[in-house]
Design a protein around this motif. Structure first.
Motif, PDB file in Angstrom:
ATOM      1  N   ALA A  20       0.832  -1.210   0.000  1.00 62.27           N
ATOM      2  CA  ALA A  20       0.000   0.000   0.000  1.00 62.27           C
ATOM      3  C   ALA A  20       0.863   1.254   0.000  1.00 62.27           C
ATOM      4  O   ALA A  20       0.558   2.234  -0.700  1.00 62.27           O
ATOM      5  CB  ALA A  20      -0.921  -0.007   1.213  1.00 62.27           C
ATOM      6  N   LEU A  21       1.951   1.245   0.746  1.00 62.29           N
ATOM      7  CA  LEU A  21       2.833   2.413   0.784  1.00 62.29           C
ATOM      8  C   LEU A  21       3.573   2.609  -0.536  1.00 62.29           C
ATOM      9  O   LEU A  21       3.817   3.746  -0.953  1.00 62.29           O
ATOM     10  CB  LEU A  21       3.811   2.295   1.950  1.00 62.29           C
ATOM     11  CG  LEU A  21       3.203   2.543   3.325  1.00 62.29           C
ATOM     12  CD1 LEU A  21       4.185   2.166   4.426  1.00 62.29           C
ATOM     13  CD2 LEU A  21       2.779   3.989   3.463  1.00 62.29           C
ATOM     14  N   VAL A  22       3.927   1.525  -1.208  1.00 58.64           N
ATOM     15  CA  VAL A  22       4.577   1.656  -2.519  1.00 58.64           C
ATOM     16  C   VAL A  22       3.602   2.250  -3.529  1.00 58.64           C
ATOM     17  O   VAL A  22       3.964   3.135  -4.319  1.00 58.64           O
ATOM     18  CB  VAL A  22       5.127   0.292  -3.000  1.00 58.64           C
ATOM     19  CG1 VAL A  22       5.515   0.328  -4.460  1.00 58.64           C
ATOM     20  CG2 VAL A  22       6.320  -0.119  -2.161  1.00 58.64           C
ATOM     21  N   VAL A  23       2.359   1.785  -3.512  1.00 57.23           N
ATOM     22  CA  VAL A  23       1.353   2.344  -4.418  1.00 57.23           C
ATOM     23  C   VAL A  23       1.128   3.821  -4.116  1.00 57.23           C
ATOM     24  O   VAL A  23       1.051   4.653  -5.023  1.00 57.23           O
ATOM     25  CB  VAL A  23       0.033   1.537  -4.313  1.00 57.23           C
ATOM     26  CG1 VAL A  23      -1.108   2.246  -5.010  1.00 57.23           C
ATOM     27  CG2 VAL A  23       0.221   0.141  -4.886  1.00 57.23           C
ATOM     28  N   ALA A  24       1.055   4.175  -2.829  1.00 57.34           N
ATOM     29  CA  ALA A  24       0.881   5.584  -2.455  1.00 57.34           C
ATOM     30  C   ALA A  24       2.066   6.423  -2.905  1.00 57.34           C
ATOM     31  O   ALA A  24       1.899   7.557  -3.383  1.00 57.34           O
ATOM     32  CB  ALA A  24       0.698   5.704  -0.942  1.00 57.34           C
ATOM     33  N   ALA A  25       3.279   5.884  -2.787  1.00 60.32           N
ATOM     34  CA  ALA A  25       4.470   6.618  -3.212  1.00 60.32           C
ATOM     35  C   ALA A  25       4.462   6.846  -4.722  1.00 60.32           C
ATOM     36  O   ALA A  25       4.800   7.941  -5.191  1.00 60.32           O
ATOM     37  CB  ALA A  25       5.731   5.862  -2.791  1.00 60.32           C
ATOM     38  N   VAL A  26       4.066   5.833  -5.476  1.00 58.86           N
ATOM     39  CA  VAL A  26       4.028   5.981  -6.936  1.00 58.86           C
ATOM     40  C   VAL A  26       2.971   7.004  -7.348  1.00 58.86           C
ATOM     41  O   VAL A  26       3.216   7.871  -8.192  1.00 58.86           O
ATOM     42  CB  VAL A  26       3.774   4.604  -7.608  1.00 58.86           C
ATOM     43  CG1 VAL A  26       3.452   4.762  -9.071  1.00 58.86           C
ATOM     44  CG2 VAL A  26       4.981   3.703  -7.435  1.00 58.86           C
ATOM     45  N   LEU A  27       1.790   6.930  -6.736  1.00 57.77           N
ATOM     46  CA  LEU A  27       0.722   7.869  -7.091  1.00 57.77           C
ATOM     47  C   LEU A  27       1.077   9.313  -6.721  1.00 57.77           C
ATOM     48  O   LEU A  27       0.827  10.238  -7.499  1.00 57.77           O
ATOM     49  CB  LEU A  27      -0.583   7.451  -6.429  1.00 57.77           C
ATOM     50  CG  LEU A  27      -1.212   6.160  -6.975  1.00 57.77           C
ATOM     51  CD1 LEU A  27      -2.462   5.808  -6.183  1.00 57.77           C
ATOM     52  CD2 LEU A  27      -1.522   6.290  -8.445  1.00 57.77           C
ATOM     53  N   LEU A  60       2.512  17.091  -2.260  1.00 55.70           N
ATOM     54  CA  LEU A  60       2.582  15.740  -2.830  1.00 55.70           C
ATOM     55  C   LEU A  60       4.008  15.186  -2.766  1.00 55.70           C
ATOM     56  O   LEU A  60       4.200  13.985  -2.539  1.00 55.70           O
ATOM     57  CB  LEU A  60       2.079  15.740  -4.267  1.00 55.70           C
ATOM     58  CG  LEU A  60       0.563  15.853  -4.434  1.00 55.70           C
ATOM     59  CD1 LEU A  60       0.212  16.051  -5.910  1.00 55.70           C
ATOM     60  CD2 LEU A  60      -0.125  14.623  -3.893  1.00 55.70           C
ATOM     61  N   LEU A  61       5.003  16.045  -2.962  1.00 55.58           N
ATOM     62  CA  LEU A  61       6.390  15.597  -2.857  1.00 55.58           C
ATOM     63  C   LEU A  61       6.711  15.154  -1.436  1.00 55.58           C
ATOM     64  O   LEU A  61       7.358  14.115  -1.229  1.00 55.58           O
ATOM     65  CB  LEU A  61       7.335  16.718  -3.299  1.00 55.58           C
ATOM     66  CG  LEU A  61       8.824  16.400  -3.265  1.00 55.58           C
ATOM     67  CD1 LEU A  61       9.138  15.288  -4.250  1.00 55.58           C
ATOM     68  CD2 LEU A  61       9.639  17.639  -3.576  1.00 55.58           C
ATOM     69  N   ALA A  62       6.250  15.909  -0.452  1.00 57.15           N
ATOM     70  CA  ALA A  62       6.458  15.519   0.949  1.00 57.15           C
ATOM     71  C   ALA A  62       5.738  14.205   1.258  1.00 57.15           C
ATOM     72  O   ALA A  62       6.292  13.336   1.944  1.00 57.15           O
ATOM     73  CB  ALA A  62       5.970  16.628   1.875  1.00 57.15           C
ATOM     74  N   ALA A  63       4.527  14.044   0.735  1.00 59.11           N
ATOM     75  CA  ALA A  63       3.793  12.785   0.950  1.00 59.11           C
ATOM     76  C   ALA A  63       4.510  11.616   0.286  1.00 59.11           C
ATOM     77  O   ALA A  63       4.530  10.506   0.827  1.00 59.11           O
ATOM     78  CB  ALA A  63       2.374  12.913   0.416  1.00 59.11           C
ATOM     79  N   CYS A  64       5.114  11.869  -0.866  1.00 58.35           N
ATOM     80  CA  CYS A  64       5.863  10.813  -1.559  1.00 58.35           C
ATOM     81  C   CYS A  64       7.068  10.380  -0.731  1.00 58.35           C
ATOM     82  O   CYS A  64       7.334   9.191  -0.582  1.00 58.35           O
ATOM     83  CB  CYS A  64       6.303  11.312  -2.934  1.00 58.35           C
ATOM     84  SG  CYS A  64       7.246  10.112  -3.874  1.00 58.35           S
ATOM     85  N   VAL A  65       7.792  11.342  -0.171  1.00 59.60           N
ATOM     86  CA  VAL A  65       8.955  11.016   0.653  1.00 59.60           C
ATOM     87  C   VAL A  65       8.528  10.246   1.901  1.00 59.60           C
ATOM     88  O   VAL A  65       9.162   9.253   2.278  1.00 59.60           O
ATOM     89  CB  VAL A  65       9.725  12.303   1.027  1.00 59.60           C
ATOM     90  CG1 VAL A  65      10.772  12.037   2.084  1.00 59.60           C
ATOM     91  CG2 VAL A  65      10.358  12.913  -0.211  1.00 59.60           C
ATOM     92  N   VAL A  66       7.444  10.672   2.525  1.00 59.64           N
ATOM     93  CA  VAL A  66       6.947   9.977   3.715  1.00 59.64           C
ATOM     94  C   VAL A  66       6.527   8.551   3.364  1.00 59.64           C
ATOM     95  O   VAL A  66       6.807   7.602   4.109  1.00 59.64           O
ATOM     96  CB  VAL A  66       5.777  10.760   4.350  1.00 59.64           C
ATOM     97  CG1 VAL A  66       5.049   9.935   5.392  1.00 59.64           C
ATOM     98  CG2 VAL A  66       6.287  12.046   4.960  1.00 59.64           C
ATOM     99  N   ALA A  67       5.886   8.363   2.215  1.00 59.12           N
ATOM    100  CA  ALA A  67       5.465   7.015   1.802  1.00 59.12           C
ATOM    101  C   ALA A  67       6.670   6.133   1.499  1.00 59.12           C
ATOM    102  O   ALA A  67       6.675   4.938   1.836  1.00 59.12           O
ATOM    103  CB  ALA A  67       4.550   7.099   0.589  1.00 59.12           C
TER     104      ALA A  67
END
Length: 112
Positions: A20-27, A60-67
């Motif tokens: 789930a975290l990988v999918v969130a990071a990609v999105l 979104l960039l911060a959310a990507c790093v967190v994911a």
């Protein structure tokens, strides 16, 4: 439920969390890639909507790093919990073979 089944369920939950975290990071990375450059272009042309897109891209960039960090932490197995000490851990065990080997003390191998 047995201990083995609990461990297996724990591994499945950890794998699901990782996926789930990988999918969130990609999105979120795709969202960042779409919003941030377009927002910068609009901002340089003087459109205030560009500021909103730049802000959304940064979030979104911060959310990507967190994911990504969360996925890396979810991938690593948790540390084992401390348990009761094993009293025989540091105890030397005598050989179960009553016949000595070639390195038996006092054999003086190699001397004539």
């Amino acid at each position: 439920m047995s201990v083995h089944m609990q461990e297996l369920e724990s591994v499945r939950r950890r794998q699901g969390r990782f996926a789930a975290l990988v999918v969130a990071a990609v999105l979120t990375a795709i969202g960042t890639w779409l919003a941030l450059p377009f927002g910068i272009v609009l901002l340089t042309q003087g459109a205030m909507f560009g500021l909103a897109l730049v802000g959304a891209g940064i979030v979104l960039l911060a959310a990507c790093v967190v994911a990504i960090v969360g996925a890396a932490r979810a991938r690593v197995a948790p540390q084992s919990l401390p348990g009761k000490a094993n009293p025989a851990f540091d105890e030397p065990l005598p050989s179960k073979n009553p016949d000595g080997g070639y390195s038996t003390a006092g054999m003086k191998l190699g001397s004539n």
